[in-house]
Design an enzyme around this catalytic site. Structure first.
Site, PDB file in Angstrom:
ATOM      1  N   ASP A 272       0.824  -1.210   0.000  1.00 28.19           N
ATOM      2  CA  ASP A 272       0.000   0.000   0.000  1.00 28.19           C
ATOM      3  C   ASP A 272       0.857   1.259   0.000  1.00 28.19           C
ATOM      4  O   ASP A 272       0.388   2.329   0.391  1.00 28.19           O
ATOM      5  CB  ASP A 272      -0.915   0.018   1.227  1.00 28.19           C
ATOM      6  CG  ASP A 272      -2.338  -0.389   0.888  1.00 28.19           C
ATOM      7  OD1 ASP A 272      -2.582  -0.762  -0.271  1.00 28.19           O
ATOM      8  OD2 ASP A 272      -3.215  -0.339   1.771  1.00 28.19           O
ATOM      9  N   ASP A 331       3.397  -8.962   9.406  1.00 28.06           N
ATOM     10  CA  ASP A 331       3.659  -7.554   9.115  1.00 28.06           C
ATOM     11  C   ASP A 331       5.043  -7.407   8.492  1.00 28.06           C
ATOM     12  O   ASP A 331       5.858  -8.329   8.506  1.00 28.06           O
ATOM     13  CB  ASP A 331       3.552  -6.719  10.390  1.00 28.06           C
ATOM     14  CG  ASP A 331       2.106  -6.446  10.767  1.00 28.06           C
ATOM     15  OD1 ASP A 331       1.214  -6.760   9.957  1.00 28.06           O
ATOM     16  OD2 ASP A 331       1.864  -5.941  11.882  1.00 28.06           O
ATOM     17  N   ASP A 333       7.786  -6.041   9.264  1.00 35.88           N
ATOM     18  CA  ASP A 333       9.023  -6.169  10.037  1.00 35.88           C
ATOM     19  C   ASP A 333       9.172  -7.536  10.695  1.00 35.88           C
ATOM     20  O   ASP A 333      10.070  -7.727  11.515  1.00 35.88           O
ATOM     21  CB  ASP A 333       9.093  -5.077  11.101  1.00 35.88           C
ATOM     22  CG  ASP A 333       7.926  -5.146  12.072  1.00 35.88           C
ATOM     23  OD1 ASP A 333       6.793  -5.344  11.604  1.00 35.88           O
ATOM     24  OD2 ASP A 333       8.134  -4.995  13.292  1.00 35.88           O
ATOM     25  N   ASP A 425      -7.520  -6.476  13.844  1.00 37.87           N
ATOM     26  CA  ASP A 425      -7.152  -7.775  14.403  1.00 37.87           C
ATOM     27  C   ASP A 425      -8.041  -8.149  15.582  1.00 37.87           C
ATOM     28  O   ASP A 425      -8.529  -9.271  15.681  1.00 37.87           O
ATOM     29  CB  ASP A 425      -5.678  -7.779  14.809  1.00 37.87           C
ATOM     30  CG  ASP A 425      -5.270  -6.521  15.558  1.00 37.87           C
ATOM     31  OD1 ASP A 425      -6.162  -5.714  15.907  1.00 37.87           O
ATOM     32  OD2 ASP A 425      -4.065  -6.331  15.799  1.00 37.87           O
TER      33      ASP A 425
END
EC number: 2.4.1.-
Length: 698
Positions: A272, A331, A333, A425
């Site tokens: 994104d 994610d 990282d 989430d």
């Protein structure tokens, strides 16, 4: 747009007509965002355009100049007309927005007003505290000071003048009218404090029981041994990211090295990013792994709505998703180990009610600075105690948003990803729980990730984590009340999961230690007991540090820092509770791109050398390749020692002065423990307010 020659003449005539006055360019923007008219009226641009106009006059002759002058006048009139139309359109749009404001705009304006209101409240409280301290100092030096337990009103013969009389009247007023509401509020906060402490103690006892009985989810046998005939299910791996150039490479690399049959899993890189240069870098990384035989696709949304939830929702709408049974989410990282799928997927086998398998986070930079060490204490307790206990005894906990594997059927039957909050989430976890799906937490399966290293990044992250749940509470409350689950599960969701751990904790922490405690220093008739200030908080901090025993030397900084963060958490809780503008904000947490291995940079450099120029030319266009080269050159030319600036946080600074003022007042009353607590807590607020904790922002 006007032809170049016409633009030159317009600028020249416009400058002459105005007497050569210098100014800034005027930009007239019409209603269409893709159309704008720029009228040059700046000193540098005007000089260049005049030079060009003179050159054209010398080469064109007098006749051509006359014809050009007519066209120039026409264009001047057109430009003026367009500017007038633009102003009229802007005025009309502003008027329309005034009478037709969206709820989001109204909420955002209300959120900004609430932030100013809170800061104004703290400033007003500080001003009153300074005034009260001045009065108490004057009373102290004149010998009027009365000790707390022996407060009495002097006889008329003992009064030494109008100032002493006014001070005695003030003492009587605060004892009769101010003491009672403060005592009521303090008792309410103490009750909430005790309830929350009992909840934390019960969680720790549950964790101790799990350790004692060695309770944990187990896989029957070894499904991956030779000859077992294990049928690998189809797994979809999703990596959502947004402008995270520091970490995209290592996360994609880790996902591509998962030990799973390549024909049985597909990696979706859900980019994104709004920065085109970052998009090109991610595309090149995806192309590299695709060339090596990994099933990996790159997805980029044109309309980037809904933040992370919108990104995941868009990815799940692909036709080929129906061929997959499970989806693993990481994610940008996060760096899963190669055996991650082998440690998580088998738990679904023979357990059709299982909807989620959540792994634990492990941090590569937990020892980077004091801020990361304190975060590590919090998150170790969260995973080791909260998530593990809730997973073992309740089969429910909040999904952490990453490092987890979902059964796609559970996602679809629960309504999929919704864009209604910034805690998608937790949203999907609550809805799946209401539909009867069970969760398990694997404390021994760890996925490497990063902690925010700057206070600014951490503060924004915590704001989202504490505003989103309260916003979600209002949305989920009707569904919880009407869900076909047991009453005790409904009570657990409403009373414990939402109210106690998401609302009460930040409320009493801020109110008790940042408002009531300094207030009681100036109203000594309503004193807080010592066990509330010192003994119980230290015991609770000790329980928090148990899952990370190496952090024991930081128990005092941890206690002070948690009280300091109560300002941000309280602020976020209020914005989420009343659905204010800041509860809709999503800001990507800043990453540093630290690797999990000392030689990761060498490995990346080696892989980059293997990515030869001809191979890249086959997979990305020539223009993209040029952009990549330019991006690399800019990075190489960038200064290594970028100057970093400290950001000033006004609320924290104001609270620091307030607490230090209250500490000075407690010193007059010889309240030792109160004085030291207020002193150290005030210094803690001062350090945070001056951004002296963690890494400074660039």
């Amino acid at each position: 747009m006007a032809p170049p020659g016409v633009g030159v003449g317009v600028a020249y005539l416009w400058g002459k007509g105005r007497g050569g006055r210098k100014g800034t360019p005027v930009v007239v923007t019409m209603e269409s965002p893709n159309y704008s008219v720029v009228e040059v009226d700046g000193p540098d641009a005007e000089a260049e355009l005049r030079t060009a106009a003179v050159a054209m006059d010398k080469g064109g002759g007098r006749g051509r100049s006359r014809s050009r002058t007519a066209r120039q006048l026409t264009w001047v009139l057109l430009l003026r007309a367009r500017r007038a139309a633009g102003r009229l359109a802007s005025f009309a749009a502003a008027a329309a927005r005034r009478f037709r404001r969206s709820p989001a705009d109204a909420a955002d304006e209300l959120g900004r007003g609430r932030g100013r209101l809170m800061y104004g409240f703290i400033r007003g409280f500080l001003a009153l505290s300074l005034l009260a301290l001045a009065v108490e100092l004057a009373a102290y030096w004149n010998g009027w000071r009365l000790r707390r337990p022996e407060l009495h009103v002097p006889e008329a013969v003992e009064i030494e003048g109008w100032a002493h009389s006014a001070y005695i009247s003030w003492m009587s007023f605060r004892a009769d009218y101010i003491r009672r509401p403060i005592e009521f509020l303090s008792k309410a906060c103490i009750l909430l404090f005790v309830i929350q402490s009992m909840d934390r103690l019960v969680l720790c006892l549950g964790c101790f029981w799990i350790k004692l009985r060695k309770i944990k989810p187990r896989i029957e046998g070894d499904p991956f041994r030779e000859g077992s005939g294990y049928q690998h299910p189809m797994v979809l791996v999703q990596i959502p990211m947004c402008n995270e150039k520091e970490v995209y490479e290592q996360s994609i690399s880790a996902a591509c090295q998962l030990d799973w049959p390549r024909e049985k899993f597909l990696i979706q890189v859900l980019d994104d990013s709004s920065d085109e240069s970052i998009q090109l870098l991610i595309k090149a990384e995806v192309s590299k792994w695709s060339h090596q035989g990994v099933n990996i696709v790159y997805r980029h949304r044109v309309l980037r709505t809904g933040y992370k939830a919108g990104n995941l929702k868009s990815a799940m709408s692909c036709d080929y998703v129906k061929d997959y049974e499970f989806v693993a989410i990481f994610d940008a990282d996060f760096q899963p180990t190669p055996d991650f799928l082998k440690k998580t997927i088998p738990h679904f086998e023979g357990n059709p009610e299982l909807g989620l398998v959540q792994a634990r986070w492990s941090f590569v930079n937990k020892d980077e600075n004091l801020l990361t060490r304190l975060q590590n204490i919090n998150l170790c307790f969260h995973f080791e105690v909260e998530q593990q206990v809730n997973g073992v005894f309740l089969n429910f906990f909040g999904f952490n948003g990453t490092a987890g594997v979902w059964r796609i059927q559970a996602l679809e039957e629960s309504g999929g990803w919704l864009e209604r909050t910034t805690v998608e989430d937790m949203d999907i976890a609550v809805r799946a729980h209401l539909n009867g799906w069970k969760f398990i937490f694997l404390n021994d399966v760890k996925v490497l990730c990063e902690l925010p290293e700057s206070y600014e990044a951490y503060r924004k992250q915590q704001h989202r984590w504490h505003s989103g749940p309260m916003h979600l509470f209002w949305l989920c409350l009707p569904d919880i009340l009407t869900a076909k689950i047991s009453s005790w599960k409904k009570a657990n969701l409403i009373l414990l999961f939402f109210l106690l751990r998401k609302l009460i904790l930040p409320f009493y922490s801020f109110t008790l230690f940042c408002v009531i405690l300094p207030l009681t220093m100036f109203v000594p008739e309503a004193e807080l007991p010592v066990w509330v200030i010192c003994y119980v908080p230290v015991c609770m901090s000790f329980l928090n540090i148990l899952p990370s025993p190496r952090s024991f030397p930081f128990i005092v900084p941890y206690l002070l820092f948690e009280n300091t963060m109560s300002v941000t958490k309280f602020n976020a809780m209020v914005s989420g509770l009343f659905k204010l503008g800041s509860s809709y904000e999503w800001i990507v947490t800043k990453k540093s791109g630290r690797s999990s291995e000392s030689d990761l940079s060498t490995a990346v450099e080696r892989d980059t050398k293997d990515l030869t120029l001809p191979r890249l030319q086959k997979q990305i266009s020539e223009s993209e390749l040029i952009d990549l080269k330019m991006q690399k050159e800019r990075q190489e030319k960038a200064p290594l020692g970028a100057k970093k600036a400290n950001k000033i946080y006004k609320k924290e600074l104001a609270l620091s002065l307030l607490l230090l003022t209250a500490a000075t007042r407690s010193l007059l009353s010889a309240q030792g423990i109160h004085f030291y607590f207020l002193l150290f807590q005030g210094v803690s607020f001062l350090f945070v307010g001056l951004d002296l904790i963690g890494e400074q922002i660039d």
